[in-house]
Design a protein around this motif. Structure first.
Motif, PDB file in Angstrom:
ATOM      1  N   ALA A 119       0.847  -1.207   0.000  1.00  0.00           N
ATOM      2  CA  ALA A 119       0.000   0.000   0.000  1.00  0.00           C
ATOM      3  C   ALA A 119       0.877   1.249   0.000  1.00  0.00           C
ATOM      4  O   ALA A 119       2.005   1.249   0.506  1.00  0.00           O
ATOM      5  CB  ALA A 119      -0.913  -0.001   1.219  1.00  0.00           C
ATOM      6  N   ARG A 120       0.327   2.346  -0.572  1.00  0.00           N
ATOM      7  CA  ARG A 120       1.070   3.606  -0.672  1.00  0.00           C
ATOM      8  C   ARG A 120       0.311   4.667   0.125  1.00  0.00           C
ATOM      9  O   ARG A 120      -0.865   4.925  -0.148  1.00  0.00           O
ATOM     10  CB  ARG A 120       1.193   3.996  -2.141  1.00  0.00           C
ATOM     11  N   ALA A 121       0.990   5.260   1.101  1.00  0.00           N
ATOM     12  CA  ALA A 121       0.292   6.128   2.060  1.00  0.00           C
ATOM     13  C   ALA A 121       0.959   7.494   2.181  1.00  0.00           C
ATOM     14  O   ALA A 121       2.161   7.637   1.987  1.00  0.00           O
ATOM     15  CB  ALA A 121       0.258   5.456   3.433  1.00  0.00           C
ATOM     16  N   CYS A 164      -0.575  20.655  -0.178  1.00  0.00           N
ATOM     17  CA  CYS A 164      -1.229  19.334  -0.137  1.00  0.00           C
ATOM     18  C   CYS A 164      -1.003  18.623  -1.461  1.00  0.00           C
ATOM     19  O   CYS A 164      -0.644  17.436  -1.494  1.00  0.00           O
ATOM     20  CB  CYS A 164      -2.732  19.464   0.107  1.00  0.00           C
ATOM     21  N   ALA A 165      -1.198  19.350  -2.550  1.00  0.00           N
ATOM     22  CA  ALA A 165      -1.044  18.739  -3.881  1.00  0.00           C
ATOM     23  C   ALA A 165       0.377  18.208  -4.053  1.00  0.00           C
ATOM     24  O   ALA A 165       0.583  17.154  -4.664  1.00  0.00           O
ATOM     25  CB  ALA A 165      -1.374  19.767  -4.959  1.00  0.00           C
ATOM     26  N   ARG A 166       1.354  18.915  -3.484  1.00  0.00           N
ATOM     27  CA  ARG A 166       2.756  18.485  -3.591  1.00  0.00           C
ATOM     28  C   ARG A 166       2.992  17.127  -2.926  1.00  0.00           C
ATOM     29  O   ARG A 166       3.798  16.320  -3.401  1.00  0.00           O
ATOM     30  CB  ARG A 166       3.653  19.555  -2.975  1.00  0.00           C
ATOM     31  N   LEU A 167       2.275  16.857  -1.849  1.00  0.00           N
ATOM     32  CA  LEU A 167       2.418  15.556  -1.173  1.00  0.00           C
ATOM     33  C   LEU A 167       1.967  14.423  -2.090  1.00  0.00           C
ATOM     34  O   LEU A 167       2.586  13.362  -2.158  1.00  0.00           O
ATOM     35  CB  LEU A 167       1.581  15.521   0.111  1.00  0.00           C
ATOM     36  N   PHE A 168       0.862  14.678  -2.797  1.00  0.00           N
ATOM     37  CA  PHE A 168       0.318  13.640  -3.681  1.00  0.00           C
ATOM     38  C   PHE A 168       1.200  13.469  -4.921  1.00  0.00           C
ATOM     39  O   PHE A 168       1.371  12.351  -5.412  1.00  0.00           O
ATOM     40  CB  PHE A 168      -1.134  13.974  -4.041  1.00  0.00           C
ATOM     41  N   ALA A 169       1.771  14.590  -5.390  1.00  0.00           N
ATOM     42  CA  ALA A 169       2.704  14.499  -6.520  1.00  0.00           C
ATOM     43  C   ALA A 169       3.930  13.676  -6.102  1.00  0.00           C
ATOM     44  O   ALA A 169       4.448  12.867  -6.886  1.00  0.00           O
ATOM     45  CB  ALA A 169       3.119  15.900  -6.964  1.00  0.00           C
ATOM     46  N   ALA A 198       3.985  11.268  -3.882  1.00  0.00           N
ATOM     47  CA  ALA A 198       3.579   9.853  -3.829  1.00  0.00           C
ATOM     48  C   ALA A 198       3.585   9.254  -5.236  1.00  0.00           C
ATOM     49  O   ALA A 198       3.987   8.100  -5.439  1.00  0.00           O
ATOM     50  CB  ALA A 198       2.199   9.721  -3.189  1.00  0.00           C
ATOM     51  N   GLU A 199       3.145  10.054  -6.193  1.00  0.00           N
ATOM     52  CA  GLU A 199       3.138   9.611  -7.599  1.00  0.00           C
ATOM     53  C   GLU A 199       4.580   9.360  -8.076  1.00  0.00           C
ATOM     54  O   GLU A 199       4.881   8.308  -8.653  1.00  0.00           O
ATOM     55  CB  GLU A 199       2.456  10.709  -8.443  1.00  0.00           C
ATOM     56  N   THR A 200       5.445  10.328  -7.800  1.00  0.00           N
ATOM     57  CA  THR A 200       6.838  10.224  -8.256  1.00  0.00           C
ATOM     58  C   THR A 200       7.552   9.036  -7.616  1.00  0.00           C
ATOM     59  O   THR A 200       8.217   8.260  -8.292  1.00  0.00           O
ATOM     60  CB  THR A 200       7.607  11.518  -7.873  1.00  0.00           C
ATOM     61  N   HIS A 201       7.411   8.893  -6.306  1.00  0.00           N
ATOM     62  CA  HIS A 201       8.214   7.890  -5.598  1.00  0.00           C
ATOM     63  C   HIS A 201       7.581   6.499  -5.605  1.00  0.00           C
ATOM     64  O   HIS A 201       8.281   5.501  -5.649  1.00  0.00           O
ATOM     65  CB  HIS A 201       8.452   8.327  -4.151  1.00  0.00           C
ATOM     66  N   PHE A 202       6.230   6.469  -5.544  1.00  0.00           N
ATOM     67  CA  PHE A 202       5.577   5.160  -5.369  1.00  0.00           C
ATOM     68  C   PHE A 202       4.628   4.810  -6.526  1.00  0.00           C
ATOM     69  O   PHE A 202       4.010   3.751  -6.525  1.00  0.00           O
ATOM     70  CB  PHE A 202       4.766   5.127  -4.060  1.00  0.00           C
TER      71      PHE A 202
END
Ligand code: NAD
Length: 267
Positions: A8-10, A72-77, A79-83
């Motif tokens: 899972a990715r959190a 907030c959007a940067r956190l999700f970006a 997650a996309e980049t790393h996971f």
């Protein structure tokens, strides 16, 4: 720790200390990859990431002020980049700025509402958008995504001298339930955790001093102050598919604080 979050990715906000750090570490031990959000303490966030990696998980520290939409959007970006995406949001960051009602400044009212309520709205909104954009991959589990908001027993227990905090947490309850109702049909599970008194920096003065600690214990039927790990174990379960049918619920993890302990005698 059973590996209930394998693969899972959190994202965990406010994860460089206290409850957020405990959740990030427990998620790592349970097999999740974790974006460890921090606001200011980069070294503490790096330590949490090291602990996750030492437990065999993946972690990345990302600085963000979650009261700001673009952060907030940067956190999700990240997650996309790393996971390659995100499956779980734990919206945990929160502050207290306490004052008697007539002494409470508009600035401190707004600061607490901006982070403790609006920050949770912004991160949850971004999570729902990302879950929809990713779509539901049934191989990843029965839910398309999971959101856990961090509330408090003070969504239910009035708290004199803390009206900004209690108002924000009451708002978190309404936000969580309304959002859960709105997105459950898309297989997005939204729930909240309401901790009681947990030993962290936010309430240090209530447990560090022996007299204050004794007073605090009178409010806790179970007879001990909570640890971040108490909340972390509940968060792992709520984020895992073991709780798949749990939707729109606040899980109180409070040693019985919401049982009106002063009614044990008399009443
Ligand atoms: P804490 O102070 O250790 O954690 C709060 C975290 O939020 C810190 O890491 C801080 O850096 C972070 N933060 C502050 N401003 C931020 C911002 N603008 N953007 C991103 N992060 C920011 O305290 P805690 O007890 O671990 O609190 C975590 C959550 O648990 C809060 O929402 C709090 O209201 C809730 N809670 C705590 C207790 C308790 O007894 N400790 C009880 C009920 C609810």
């Amino acid at each position: 720790m059973p590996r209930d979050l394998e693969g899972a990715r959190a994202i965990v906000t406010g994860a460089s200390s206290g409850i957020g750090a405990g959740i990030a570490r427990a998620f790592g031990e349970a097999g999740a990859s974790v974006i460890v959000n921090y606001h200011s303490d980069e070294a503490a966030a790096a330590q949490v990431v090291d602990d996750i990696r030492a437990a065999g998980g993946q972690g990345e520290a990302v600085k963000a002020d979650v009261s700001q939409a673009e952060d907030c959007a940067r956190l999700f970006a990240a997650a996309e980049t790393h996971f390659g995406g995100v499956d779980i949001l734990v919206s945990n960051a929160g502050i207290q700025k306490d004052a008697a009602f007539t002494e409470l400044s508009l600035e401190d009212w707004r600061a607490v509402l901006d982070l403790n309520l609006t920050g949770q709205f912004l991160c949850a909104q971004e999570a729902v958008r990302r879950f929809r954009a990713q779509g539901h991959d049934a191989d990843r589990g029965p839910a398309m995504g999971k959101i856990i908001l961090m509330s408090s027993v003070h969504q239910a227990i009035p708290w004199a001298g803390h009206v900004n905090y209690a108002s924000a947490k009451g708002g978190v309850k309404a936000l969580m339930e309304s959002l859960a109702q709105e997105v459950a049909g898309e297989k997005i599970r939204v729930n909240a955790i309401a901790p009681g008194a947990i030993k962290t920096d936010i309430n240090r003065e209530a447990w560090e001093d022996e007299a204050a600690r004794k007073e605090m214990l009178k409010l806790i039927p179970y007879g001990r102050i909570g640890e971040p790990e108490d909340i972390a174990r509940a968060a792992v379960w709520l984020a895992s598919d073991a709780s798949d049918y749990v939707v729109g619920t606040t899980l109180f993890v409070d040693g019985g604080m919401t049982l009106y302990p002063s009614f044990r005698e008399g009443g």
